[in-house]
Design an enzyme around this catalytic site. Structure first.
Site, short mmCIF file in Angstrom:
data_model
loop_
_atom_site.label_atom_id
_atom_site.label_comp_id
_atom_site.label_asym_id
_atom_site.label_seq_id
_atom_site.Cartn_x
_atom_site.Cartn_y
_atom_site.Cartn_z
N PHE A 15 -108.76 15.08 1.52
CA PHE A 15 -107.67 14.14 1.19
C PHE A 15 -108.20 12.70 1.04
O PHE A 15 -108.14 12.12 -0.04
CB PHE A 15 -106.58 14.28 2.28
CG PHE A 15 -105.63 13.13 2.38
CD1 PHE A 15 -104.98 12.63 1.25
CD2 PHE A 15 -105.34 12.56 3.62
CE1 PHE A 15 -104.08 11.58 1.35
CE2 PHE A 15 -104.44 11.52 3.74
CZ PHE A 15 -103.82 11.02 2.61
N TYR A 28 -110.21 15.64 19.90
CA TYR A 28 -110.45 14.99 18.61
C TYR A 28 -110.70 13.49 18.78
O TYR A 28 -111.65 12.94 18.21
CB TYR A 28 -109.23 15.23 17.69
CG TYR A 28 -109.23 14.39 16.44
CD1 TYR A 28 -110.05 14.71 15.35
CD2 TYR A 28 -108.40 13.27 16.33
CE1 TYR A 28 -110.04 13.93 14.21
CE2 TYR A 28 -108.39 12.49 15.19
CZ TYR A 28 -109.22 12.82 14.13
OH TYR A 28 -109.22 12.04 13.01
O1 LIG Z 1 -92.44 17.39 10.95
C1 LIG Z 1 -92.73 16.39 11.64
C2 LIG Z 1 -94.06 15.90 11.73
C3 LIG Z 1 -94.29 14.77 12.52
N1 LIG Z 1 -93.28 14.16 13.19
C4 LIG Z 1 -93.55 12.95 13.99
O2 LIG Z 1 -94.11 11.97 13.14
C5 LIG Z 1 -95.07 11.19 13.83
C6 LIG Z 1 -96.38 11.22 13.06
O3 LIG Z 1 -96.91 12.52 13.10
P1 LIG Z 1 -98.21 13.00 12.28
O4 LIG Z 1 -98.42 14.43 12.65
O5 LIG Z 1 -98.04 12.65 10.86
O6 LIG Z 1 -99.39 12.09 12.81
P2 LIG Z 1 -99.85 11.72 14.31
O7 LIG Z 1 -99.29 10.39 14.63
O8 LIG Z 1 -99.62 12.87 15.22
O9 LIG Z 1 -101.39 11.46 14.08
C7 LIG Z 1 -102.35 12.46 14.15
O10 LIG Z 1 -102.44 13.14 12.93
C8 LIG Z 1 -102.79 12.33 11.84
C9 LIG Z 1 -102.77 13.17 10.59
O11 LIG Z 1 -102.08 12.50 9.60
C10 LIG Z 1 -104.17 11.73 12.03
O12 LIG Z 1 -105.15 12.74 12.10
C11 LIG Z 1 -104.14 10.93 13.32
O13 LIG Z 1 -105.45 10.46 13.60
C12 LIG Z 1 -103.68 11.78 14.47
O14 LIG Z 1 -103.55 11.00 15.63
C13 LIG Z 1 -95.19 11.80 15.22
O15 LIG Z 1 -94.45 11.03 16.13
C14 LIG Z 1 -94.56 13.18 15.07
O16 LIG Z 1 -93.93 13.65 16.24
C15 LIG Z 1 -91.99 14.65 13.12
O17 LIG Z 1 -91.06 14.10 13.74
N2 LIG Z 1 -91.75 15.75 12.34
#
Ligand SMILES: O=c1ccn([C@@H]2O[C@H](COP(=O)(O)OP(=O)(O)O[C@H]3O[C@H](CO)[C@H](O)[C@H](O)[C@H]3O)[C@@H](O)[C@H]2O)c(=O)[nH]1
Length: 304
Positions: free
Chosen positions: A10, A140
């Site tokens: 990506f 990670y």
């Molecule tokens: O269907 C979903 C998916 C996510 N979320 C919320 O959205 C926010 C962002 O979630 P992501 O999964 O997009 O990303 P994260 O903040 O969990 O980040 C993690 O995943 C990322 C991938 O985009 C990067 O790898 C990053 O370094 C890692 O910490 C979180 O609060 C999550 O709970 C939802 O409410 N619904």
């Protein structure tokens, strides 16, 4: 010649495209586990191999490589908790293997994708700057930080120059909604299919969403940054509820989200202090609304 590991992925593929646009010669190293053949820029040379391969120099002519942009990684936070050995194998040993190739062939510069979302852990203060304590909450986050430390060690031992970029939540075209995370691509995908997105927790948790083209731009600028650790984000905080509204509004989508229990072990609020990147001349060009439009356009075509 610039070697981009993970150049079919990506973020890596956007970096490759920008390098090619700017007339750099590029070699992509990718084993296509999460990377995609369709992302490969036809003007780049492509080598299908694993960063952990001890004989990488039989497949790549490292003598021609001047800089390594190291984006290849195990990127799934939740998988890293389930399988920390695999995560460490790819992210730590893979990075050391790349550093060893660089040592062997006198390659003097590495640009490394680290994670501003994962290395700091639960913030002690906001926005989070580069001097914030390191307290990863997942294998990670730790493996990314150990990668940073090895790079700094190689600088002390062999003088290898580096730029370590700690990304916030990167989104944009080619982020697979079925693959690893990326709440923006997941919400757009669901809404386009007229399914109801799920919000984990109350939706007031916040993130700093940065557009992938701006992250690619930071990598190109980092070719001129010498031994810097730099946050790459927007410095803006957006809640998941706000994000939902912006996307729903763009798509004229009227359904409400489904609220589910919060995801375990994730931070509640985080956004990055990006003054250092600004002082180095980098500012993001694409705001959230514009970036979301780009992803929608891409996904509409990808779903055809
Ligand atoms: O269907 C979903 C998916 C996510 N979320 C919320 O959205 C926010 C962002 O979630 P992501 O999964 O997009 O990303 P994260 O903040 O969990 O980040 C993690 O995943 C990322 C991938 O985009 C990067 O790898 C990053 O370094 C890692 O910490 C979180 O609060 C999550 O709970 C939802 O409410 N619904």
């Amino acid at each position: 010649m610039i070697l981009v590991t993970g150049g079919a992925g990506f973020i890596g593929s956007h970096i490759v495209d920008k390098l090619i646009e700017n007339n750099y010669d590029v070699i992509i190293l990718d084993n296509l586990t999460t990377g995609n053949k369709n992302n490969i820029n036809p003007k780049a040379e492509f080598v299908n191999a694993d960063i952990r391969n001890k004989d990488l120099d039989e497949k790549i002519n490292f003598k021609d490589v001047e800089v390594v942009i190291h984006q290849a990684a195990q990127i799934n936070v939740r998988n890293s908790v389930e399988n920390p050995v695999y995560d460490a194998d790819v992210n730590i040993l893979g990075t050391i293997n790349i550093l060893e190739m660089m040592r062997k062939y006198d390659i003097n510069k590495i640009i490394f994708a680290s994670s501003g979302g994962a290395v700091y852990g639960e913030p002690n203060y906001l926005p989070v700057d580069e001097n914030h304590p390191i307290n990863p909450l997942s294998p990670y986050g730790l493996s990314k930080y150990v990668g940073e430390e090895y790079i700094q060690l190689y600088n002390r031992l062999y003088g290898t120059e580096y730029a370590i970029l700690r990304y916030s939540n990167v989104y944009g075209e080619r982020q697979d909604p079925r693959g690893e995370a990326g709440v923006i691509s997941i919400f757009i995908d669901k809404m386009l299919k007229n399914q109801r997105p799920i919000i984990f927790g109350d939706g007031n948790q916040t993130r700093d969403f940065v557009y992938v083209g701006d992250v690619a731009k930071a990598n190109l600028m980092a070719l001129n940054w010498k031994n810097e650790v730099v946050n790459i984000g927007t410095g803006k905080e957006t809640s998941v509820n706000e994000l939902y509204k912006v996307i729903a509004n763009e798509l004229n989508y009227n359904n409400k989200p489904i609220y589910d229990k919060p995801r375990e072990g994730e931070v509640y609020r985080i956004f990055l202090d990006v003054k250092k990147a600004q002082n180095l001349g980098w500012v993001p060009d694409v705001d959230l609304k514009e970036g979301i439009k780009k992803v929608i356009n891409w996904m509409r075509n990808a779903l055809k």
